[in-house]
Design a protein around this motif. Structure first.
Motif, PDB file in Angstrom:
ATOM      1  N   UNK A  76       0.828  -1.206   0.000  1.00 29.62           N
ATOM      2  CA  UNK A  76       0.000   0.000   0.000  1.00 29.62           C
ATOM      3  C   UNK A  76       0.868   1.264   0.000  1.00 29.62           C
ATOM      4  N   UNK A  77       1.907   1.268   0.812  1.00 33.99           N
ATOM      5  CA  UNK A  77       2.802   2.429   0.859  1.00 33.99           C
ATOM      6  C   UNK A  77       3.452   2.657  -0.503  1.00 33.99           C
ATOM      7  N   UNK A  78       3.919   1.591  -1.119  1.00 32.27           N
ATOM      8  CA  UNK A  78       4.544   1.704  -2.434  1.00 32.27           C
ATOM      9  C   UNK A  78       3.555   2.226  -3.463  1.00 32.27           C
ATOM     10  N   UNK A  79       2.352   1.703  -3.455  1.00 31.80           N
ATOM     11  CA  UNK A  79       1.345   2.158  -4.418  1.00 31.80           C
ATOM     12  C   UNK A  79       0.960   3.615  -4.173  1.00 31.80           C
ATOM     13  N   UNK A  80       0.895   4.023  -2.918  1.00 33.85           N
ATOM     14  CA  UNK A  80       0.561   5.409  -2.589  1.00 33.85           C
ATOM     15  C   UNK A  80       1.583   6.362  -3.190  1.00 33.85           C
ATOM     16  N   UNK A  81       2.848   5.958  -3.169  1.00 31.85           N
ATOM     17  CA  UNK A  81       3.924   6.798  -3.692  1.00 31.85           C
ATOM     18  C   UNK A  81       4.073   6.649  -5.204  1.00 31.85           C
ATOM     19  N   UNK A  82       4.103   5.394  -5.688  1.00 34.73           N
ATOM     20  CA  UNK A  82       4.432   5.136  -7.087  1.00 34.73           C
ATOM     21  C   UNK A  82       3.234   5.131  -8.038  1.00 34.73           C
ATOM     22  N   UNK A  83       2.092   4.643  -7.570  1.00 39.91           N
ATOM     23  CA  UNK A  83       0.924   4.460  -8.454  1.00 39.91           C
ATOM     24  C   UNK A  83      -0.386   4.853  -7.751  1.00 39.91           C
ATOM     25  N   UNK A  84      -0.483   6.065  -7.224  1.00 40.63           N
ATOM     26  CA  UNK A  84      -1.687   6.437  -6.459  1.00 40.63           C
ATOM     27  C   UNK A  84      -2.976   6.350  -7.277  1.00 40.63           C
ATOM     28  N   UNK A  85      -2.886   6.492  -8.589  1.00 41.69           N
ATOM     29  CA  UNK A  85      -4.073   6.436  -9.437  1.00 41.69           C
ATOM     30  C   UNK A  85      -4.700   5.035  -9.468  1.00 41.69           C
ATOM     31  N   UNK A  86      -3.963   4.023  -9.022  1.00 47.29           N
ATOM     32  CA  UNK A  86      -4.499   2.666  -9.008  1.00 47.29           C
ATOM     33  C   UNK A  86      -5.249   2.326  -7.714  1.00 47.29           C
ATOM     34  N   UNK A  87      -5.117   3.178  -6.708  1.00 44.39           N
ATOM     35  CA  UNK A  87      -5.788   2.922  -5.434  1.00 44.39           C
ATOM     36  C   UNK A  87      -7.239   3.382  -5.506  1.00 44.39           C
ATOM     37  N   UNK A  88      -8.105   2.612  -4.863  1.00 42.80           N
ATOM     38  CA  UNK A  88      -9.521   2.982  -4.827  1.00 42.80           C
ATOM     39  C   UNK A  88      -9.709   4.183  -3.898  1.00 42.80           C
ATOM     40  N   UNK A  89     -10.560   5.071  -4.309  1.00 37.61           N
ATOM     41  CA  UNK A  89     -10.917   6.211  -3.467  1.00 37.61           C
ATOM     42  C   UNK A  89     -11.933   5.735  -2.432  1.00 37.61           C
ATOM     43  N   UNK A  90     -11.974   6.357  -1.241  1.00 38.73           N
ATOM     44  CA  UNK A  90     -12.900   5.899  -0.197  1.00 38.73           C
ATOM     45  C   UNK A  90     -14.353   5.788  -0.673  1.00 38.73           C
ATOM     46  N   UNK A  91     -14.817   6.701  -1.527  1.00 35.99           N
ATOM     47  CA  UNK A  91     -16.196   6.642  -2.004  1.00 35.99           C
ATOM     48  C   UNK A  91     -16.433   5.452  -2.943  1.00 35.99           C
ATOM     49  N   UNK A  92     -15.385   4.856  -3.482  1.00 31.52           N
ATOM     50  CA  UNK A  92     -15.526   3.708  -4.372  1.00 31.52           C
ATOM     51  C   UNK A  92     -15.682   2.394  -3.604  1.00 31.52           C
ATOM     52  N   UNK A  93     -15.410   2.432  -2.317  1.00 32.78           N
ATOM     53  CA  UNK A  93     -15.446   1.209  -1.512  1.00 32.78           C
ATOM     54  C   UNK A  93     -16.866   0.791  -1.145  1.00 32.78           C
ATOM     55  N   UNK A  94     -17.795   1.704  -1.128  1.00 37.70           N
ATOM     56  CA  UNK A  94     -19.170   1.341  -0.718  1.00 37.70           C
ATOM     57  C   UNK A  94     -20.081   1.049  -1.857  1.00 37.70           C
TER      58      UNK A  94
END
Length: 94
Positions: A76-94
């Protein structure tokens, strides 16, 4: 077992679009897992990778949970730094 001795060998990275393994692991998360009875690979020791060691004989549920949690935190830390566009936004989780 002999095949696994080659994992982490420098020849595996020939032809990759990075100057060196050090350059690669500043841009990509590297993970190296080994058993505790194995001697740490000297080449891997110098790389910026997450290192995990497991026991073949003794499996402790708490140790496994801590290691798995540490692994996913590193991802998660790596993705936050290297590929943040691939992480789901909080509103996408529900």
């Amino acid at each position: 077992e002999a095949e696994w001795r080659n994992v982490g060998a420098a020849w595996q990275f020939k032809g990759w679009p990075f100057k060196s393994e050090a350059d690669l692991f500043t841009k990509v998360l590297g993970v190296h897992m080994r058993t505790r009875d194995e001697t740490p690979n000297q080449l891997v020791k110098s790389w910026n990778v997450e290192k995990y060691a497991f026991s073949k004989e003794k499996v402790n549920q708490h140790d496994v949970a801590v290691t798995v949690s540490s692994f996913w935190q590193a991802v998660h830390k790596s993705m936050t730094v290297q590929k943040p566009h691939l992480l789901m936004k909080p509103h996408q989780l529900s």
